[in-house]
Enzyme design. Sequence first.
Site, mmCIF file in Angstrom:
data_model
loop_
_atom_site.group_PDB
_atom_site.id
_atom_site.type_symbol
_atom_site.label_atom_id
_atom_site.label_comp_id
_atom_site.label_asym_id
_atom_site.label_seq_id
_atom_site.Cartn_x
_atom_site.Cartn_y
_atom_site.Cartn_z
ATOM 1 N N LYS A 196 3.002 1.676 11.066
ATOM 2 C CA LYS A 196 1.686 1.298 11.614
ATOM 3 C C LYS A 196 1.556 -0.223 11.711
ATOM 4 O O LYS A 196 0.776 -0.747 12.510
ATOM 5 C CB LYS A 196 0.550 1.932 10.807
ATOM 6 C CG LYS A 196 0.486 1.577 9.324
ATOM 7 C CD LYS A 196 -0.197 0.284 9.001
ATOM 8 C CE LYS A 196 -0.074 -0.088 7.533
ATOM 9 N NZ LYS A 196 -0.570 -1.419 7.213
ATOM 10 N N THR A 253 -5.555 -0.907 10.053
ATOM 11 C CA THR A 253 -4.686 -2.072 10.265
ATOM 12 C C THR A 253 -4.757 -2.549 11.711
ATOM 13 O O THR A 253 -4.665 -3.749 11.973
ATOM 14 C CB THR A 253 -3.224 -1.735 9.887
ATOM 15 O OG1 THR A 253 -3.220 -0.932 8.721
ATOM 16 C CG2 THR A 253 -2.423 -2.979 9.605
HETATM 17 O O1 LIG Z 1 -1.603 -1.773 4.795
HETATM 18 C C1 LIG Z 1 -2.638 -2.391 4.844
HETATM 19 C C2 LIG Z 1 -3.951 -1.717 4.893
HETATM 20 O O2 LIG Z 1 -3.854 -0.341 4.713
HETATM 21 C C3 LIG Z 1 -2.605 -3.866 4.883
HETATM 22 O O3 LIG Z 1 -2.182 -4.281 6.118
HETATM 23 P P1 LIG Z 1 -1.672 -5.772 6.367
HETATM 24 O O4 LIG Z 1 -0.383 -5.911 5.597
HETATM 25 O O5 LIG Z 1 -1.503 -5.876 7.833
HETATM 26 O O6 LIG Z 1 -2.725 -6.712 5.841
#
Ligand SMILES: O=C(CO)COP(=O)(O)O
Length: 337
Positions: A196, A253
């Site tokens: 994701k 995300t």
């Molecule tokens: O996995 C995440 C939220 O579920 C955090 O995402 P990021 O690493 O892009 O900040």
Amino acid sequence: MSEKIAVLGAGSWGSILANLLDENGNEVSLWSYNPKQVKELNEKHTNTHYMKDFTYSETLIAYSDLKQALTGATTVLFVVPTKAVRSVAGDVKKVLEELQTKPQIIHASKGIEQGTYKRVSEILAEEIPAELRKSITVLSGPSHAEDVAKRDITLVTAASTDADAAKHVQQLFMNRYFRVYTNSDVIGVEIAAALKNIIALGTGALNGLGYGDNAKAALMTRGLAEISRLGASFGANPQTFTGLAGVGDIIVTGTSENSRNYRAGDELGKGQSLQEVIDTMGMVIEGVATTKAAYELAKQRGVEMPITGAIYQVLYEGKDIRTAISDLMMREGRSEF
Ligand SMILES: O=C(CO)COP(=O)(O)O
Ligand SMILES: NC(=O)C1=CN([C@@H]2O[C@H](COP(=O)(O)OP(=O)(O)OC[C@H]3O[C@@H](n4cnc5c(N)ncnc54)[C@H](OP(=O)(O)O)[C@@H]3O)[C@@H](O)[C@H]2O)C=CC1
């Protein structure tokens, strides 16, 4: 239920999960390889670089010595970036051999190892032999540390092939704002969690370029379709991709300013170079490495992943983002399912 838990990795997610476990009544030791950070956590109960304006529990103790952090721990939670998991796990193995303890292992990292294409639980299982540990569980789902820090409502999933272990992890983390489901599909949860981040780089880039909600929804939906295809090739449960680790984490995300991956994509869309984005973020952007691993993995397995391919070309081959988008749009028409 109260336990001694060692949390390894004191970045935004590790430190906030450690604080939550402390709040739930556990004795928590938080390990970081950075002595300055350990000093700040123990003396000021802050972790300014990773989590601004947050005060940690005074009973949460940080250590830079791994053996001290692991002594007496019945649970070890890994929350280091994926690229560090193997080396930290190797160090943990040595300490566990000395301590002769057999903790359960949890991890909350989201990525795939470069070159080996291993999932994080596979790396942990390889580095820490079964006789030194109990089961491995992955904790994943839509969960920005910033929201958990505010005790905002968060739902995640605990996946393990050992149902009792998943249930135990559920009990350790659950509280009035943090709800945990159990899941047996470790493969699906880890693939969804890792990939994701690629899509969040993409939606961020769309934002940076000025595209609207339709474009972002399209990218998240078709992105999830190709992630599910890769997951299916490994025998993942298709339902997992409709759950918290799948659609839930793509939404959080792929739409949030709290996401480092989304923000990185946004800056790329606004014209910064990848190196500039990495240099200024100061925190891990897992999607950059995962894009390469997923692109290579998809090729190796013959799985069609056009969005991952397009983002790979932008990140690693210098392709212009608008051209990559136009090429995706002009692919031959096809059936949705
Ligand atoms: O996995 C995440 C939220 O579920 C955090 O995402 P990021 O690493 O892009 O900040
Ligand atoms: N932040 C979040 O909201 C969420 C993050 N995650 C996942 O959790 C994992 C960790 O992310 P997060 O805490 O956000 O990352 P951060 O970038 O905030 O922190 C990472 C921490 O790991 C340390 N670190 C880096 N390399 C090593 C190493 N070789 N050995 C030991 N420690 C190391 C960093 O130290 P230094 O910076 O000093 O090098 C830093 O303290 C990632 O896989 C991420 O995808 C999952 C859900 C939510």
